[in-house]
Design a protein around this motif. Structure first.
Motif, PDB file in Angstrom:
ATOM      1  N   THR A 168       0.831  -1.203   0.000  1.00 19.75           N
ATOM      2  CA  THR A 168       0.000   0.000   0.000  1.00 19.75           C
ATOM      3  C   THR A 168       0.866   1.254   0.000  1.00 19.75           C
ATOM      4  O   THR A 168       0.600   2.220  -0.722  1.00 19.75           O
ATOM      5  N   ALA A 207       0.565   2.265   7.168  1.00 16.46           N
ATOM      6  CA  ALA A 207       0.206   2.688   5.811  1.00 16.46           C
ATOM      7  C   ALA A 207      -0.568   4.004   5.834  1.00 16.46           C
ATOM      8  O   ALA A 207      -0.360   4.884   4.986  1.00 16.46           O
ATOM      9  N   GLN A 208      -1.421   4.177   6.821  1.00 16.13           N
ATOM     10  CA  GLN A 208      -2.161   5.446   6.923  1.00 16.13           C
ATOM     11  C   GLN A 208      -1.223   6.587   7.270  1.00 16.13           C
ATOM     12  O   GLN A 208      -1.320   7.681   6.723  1.00 16.13           O
ATOM     13  N   ILE A 237       2.079  13.061  13.635  1.00 13.81           N
ATOM     14  CA  ILE A 237       0.823  13.429  12.988  1.00 13.81           C
ATOM     15  C   ILE A 237      -0.130  13.794  14.125  1.00 13.81           C
ATOM     16  O   ILE A 237      -0.501  12.927  14.914  1.00 13.81           O
ATOM     17  N   PRO A 238      -0.494  15.065  14.242  1.00 13.23           N
ATOM     18  CA  PRO A 238      -1.290  15.462  15.411  1.00 13.23           C
ATOM     19  C   PRO A 238      -2.646  14.757  15.419  1.00 13.23           C
ATOM     20  O   PRO A 238      -3.289  14.632  14.376  1.00 13.23           O
ATOM     21  N   MET A 239      -3.036  14.274  16.575  1.00 10.98           N
ATOM     22  CA  MET A 239      -4.294  13.529  16.713  1.00 10.98           C
ATOM     23  C   MET A 239      -5.075  14.066  17.898  1.00 10.98           C
ATOM     24  O   MET A 239      -4.879  13.644  19.036  1.00 10.98           O
ATOM     25  N   THR A 280       0.597   7.571   4.287  1.00 18.35           N
ATOM     26  CA  THR A 280      -0.290   8.305   3.383  1.00 18.35           C
ATOM     27  C   THR A 280      -0.378   9.779   3.786  1.00 18.35           C
ATOM     28  O   THR A 280      -0.262  10.672   2.941  1.00 18.35           O
ATOM     29  N   VAL A 281      -0.560  10.024   5.068  1.00 16.62           N
ATOM     30  CA  VAL A 281      -0.679  11.408   5.532  1.00 16.62           C
ATOM     31  C   VAL A 281       0.615  12.180   5.246  1.00 16.62           C
ATOM     32  O   VAL A 281       0.581  13.305   4.730  1.00 16.62           O
ATOM     33  N   SER A 333      -4.942   5.678  -6.806  1.00 14.89           N
ATOM     34  CA  SER A 333      -4.307   4.813  -5.826  1.00 14.89           C
ATOM     35  C   SER A 333      -5.029   4.681  -4.510  1.00 14.89           C
ATOM     36  O   SER A 333      -5.172   3.592  -3.985  1.00 14.89           O
ATOM     37  N   THR A 372       1.042   4.200  -2.858  1.00 16.97           N
ATOM     38  CA  THR A 372       0.788   5.614  -2.584  1.00 16.97           C
ATOM     39  C   THR A 372       2.007   6.460  -2.938  1.00 16.97           C
ATOM     40  O   THR A 372       1.884   7.556  -3.495  1.00 16.97           O
ATOM     41  N   GLY A 415      -7.892  13.576  19.090  1.00 18.13           N
ATOM     42  CA  GLY A 415      -8.756  12.657  19.841  1.00 18.13           C
ATOM     43  C   GLY A 415      -8.024  11.892  20.922  1.00 18.13           C
ATOM     44  O   GLY A 415      -8.622  11.113  21.634  1.00 18.13           O
ATOM     45  N   ARG A 451     -12.703   8.971  14.960  1.00 18.85           N
ATOM     46  CA  ARG A 451     -12.687   9.112  16.419  1.00 18.85           C
ATOM     47  C   ARG A 451     -11.360   9.716  16.864  1.00 18.85           C
ATOM     48  O   ARG A 451     -11.312  10.553  17.774  1.00 18.85           O
ATOM     49  N   ALA A 452     -10.269   9.298  16.221  1.00 20.70           N
ATOM     50  CA  ALA A 452      -8.935   9.759  16.642  1.00 20.70           C
ATOM     51  C   ALA A 452      -8.734  11.246  16.400  1.00 20.70           C
ATOM     52  O   ALA A 452      -7.938  11.890  17.073  1.00 20.70           O
ATOM     53  N   TYR A 479      -5.892   9.347  20.892  1.00 19.76           N
ATOM     54  CA  TYR A 479      -6.267   7.953  20.647  1.00 19.76           C
ATOM     55  C   TYR A 479      -5.370   7.467  19.525  1.00 19.76           C
ATOM     56  O   TYR A 479      -5.463   7.963  18.402  1.00 19.76           O
ATOM     57  N   GLU A 480      -4.482   6.566  19.868  1.00 19.28           N
ATOM     58  CA  GLU A 480      -3.546   6.076  18.859  1.00 19.28           C
ATOM     59  C   GLU A 480      -4.322   5.287  17.814  1.00 19.28           C
ATOM     60  O   GLU A 480      -5.052   4.371  18.150  1.00 19.28           O
ATOM     61  N   SER A 481      -4.133   5.649  16.591  1.00 17.28           N
ATOM     62  CA  SER A 481      -5.032   5.040  15.630  1.00 17.28           C
ATOM     63  C   SER A 481      -4.404   4.655  14.311  1.00 17.28           C
ATOM     64  O   SER A 481      -4.648   3.577  13.787  1.00 17.28           O
ATOM     65  N   LEU A 482      -3.607   5.528  13.733  1.00 15.07           N
ATOM     66  CA  LEU A 482      -3.166   5.300  12.362  1.00 15.07           C
ATOM     67  C   LEU A 482      -2.200   4.119  12.270  1.00 15.07           C
ATOM     68  O   LEU A 482      -1.245   4.035  13.019  1.00 15.07           O
ATOM     69  N   ASN A 483      -2.440   3.243  11.328  1.00 16.17           N
ATOM     70  CA  ASN A 483      -1.460   2.195  11.087  1.00 16.17           C
ATOM     71  C   ASN A 483      -0.348   2.750  10.187  1.00 16.17           C
ATOM     72  O   ASN A 483      -0.405   3.898   9.741  1.00 16.17           O
TER      73      ASN A 483
END
Lengths: 255, 255
Positions: A121, A238-239, A226-228, A242-243, B234, A125, A230, B127-128, A232-236
């Protein structure tokens, strides 16, 4: 057009490429699915050894590619793991990008990234934003394994993939070419990826594995986050990639 | 502590929740895995009917939650489809957000998004970043199915999910609350998501299915595009949503 049947030797090669050992031994990889085969034919036609397809598989192509072979649905199902095969698989020499001046403003580095879907992935990208240099460390999944190529839709053939023993060696090799800044994507702290100066300016951007992060912080490297909001750790992985990659696009298209 | 064994009735309920019909009949859903169960206990404790776990599953919790039941590894493996179960599954009433003023600056709308993994991933990312209103149209996957909850790590319990017959009805309901602008994420053309004015200003941002895009373009809606210099389609729906949602973070954290 009557296609030649796949030979026993070709079939043996195709079969052997399901393992890392088989790929290493022959210096080849296999590339499944219509879009990945198209990418291969478009970007690295010289590396194609042969293309094995069922009549259904070749239907997706306006012209039957050179070096095509006929294979039965049963045989194809037997040698590939894909549940819904698109009826086409190519065998190609694995490109070798041992050296040379890196192309593009920054190098994307994957440090022991072991999920083939994520590796593919990210490759896709990176190709889509016009990236070139995708470097990785030992301990990462083989980017030429079936699943990584499928997930990448063959984007691997458009990139320059280079493998290093560890992250220090990778960063050092990049510095030799003037890519002297290293940014580590970190889920916990660092400069915001949306404001960090020089993020894509002759730099190496490192993504670690989801479970363990990066293996080390090379001297002089800076963390980016990557500021979050919420909390809450979230992005894997690949995400996160992508960001960061789209932040490059944003900076180059809006400034 | 000696936990009560799961009863036959509870087991029957747990089993029935693998299907949409079963979930509709009981108004419940099931929530697998340590992190998803934690999210449920944290965000919607009142909706928990019971929690079934193996001794291994409960090890991840400092305190055994209320309404816990013991279940054997064999029985758990028999009723869930997860290959590497974490040994814990909760049954909860599905939250119902029929109406009420939408919270937050924008509504994220999923139009016939049918992949449960993508739905869950989008819920988790939303949510994050501190999002609240996740609306969707009929024809989307059930966000309360096992796989969507697993992929979402239970983020569903922190959001306000609302289902609509179609995109027009959704947009119309949003407009009734003053969310009057609609932006459609389009892979081919539109304003750049990095510069489009008012993108998150009392708006609805619509993500369609990967295969078919959105079902319609409501009157007055505008297309936004994620610029892709590589000229290569993509991003999947979850990646596209990630980029748009992080653009919201960028605008709110850097301006």
């Amino acid at each position: 057009m009557q296609l030649p049947e796949i030979s026993k030797k070709e079939l043996a090669l195709l079969r052997s490429l399901s393992t890392r050992g088989g790929r290493k031994h022959s210096g080849c990889c296999r590339c499944e699915g219509v879009r990945a085969v198209r990418e291969l034919l478009d970007k690295a036609p010289g590396s194609v050894k042969f293309i094995a397809g069922t009549p259904r598989g070749f239907e997706a192509f306006k012209e039957i590619p050179e070096k095509s072979r006929n294979i039965s649905e049963e045989t194809l199902a037997d040698i590939t793991e894909t549940v819904n095969s698109q009826g086409i698989v190519a065998v190609a020499e694995t490109p070798d990008f041992a050296a040379g001046t890196p192309a593009g403003p920054f190098i994307l580095a994957l440090d022991q990234l072991n999920d083939p879907g994520n590796f593919g992935t990210i490759a896709r990208t990176f190709r889509a934003i016009g990236g070139a240099e995708l470097w990785y460390t030992k301990g990462s999944v083989d980017p030429w394994c079936d699943k990584a190529i499928r997930s990448g839709l063959g984007a691997q053939f458009s990139l320059r993939l280079r493998r290093f023993e560890n992250l220090e060696e990778l960063v050092s090799a990049a510095a030799d070419f003037g890519f002297k800044q290293t940014f580590i994507a970190d889920p916990h702290d660092g400069e915001s990826c949306f404001t960090a100066p020089g993020l894509f300016d002759k730099s190496v951007i490192v993504i670690g594995s989801e479970a363990n992060g990066v293996t080390c912080h090379p001297a002089g490297s800076r963390n980016v986050i990557i500021p979050m909001p919420g909390d809450y750790e979230s992005l894997n992985a690949a995400q996160a990639a992508t960001v960061l990659l789209l932040e490059h696009v944003r900076r180059t298209t809006t400034n």
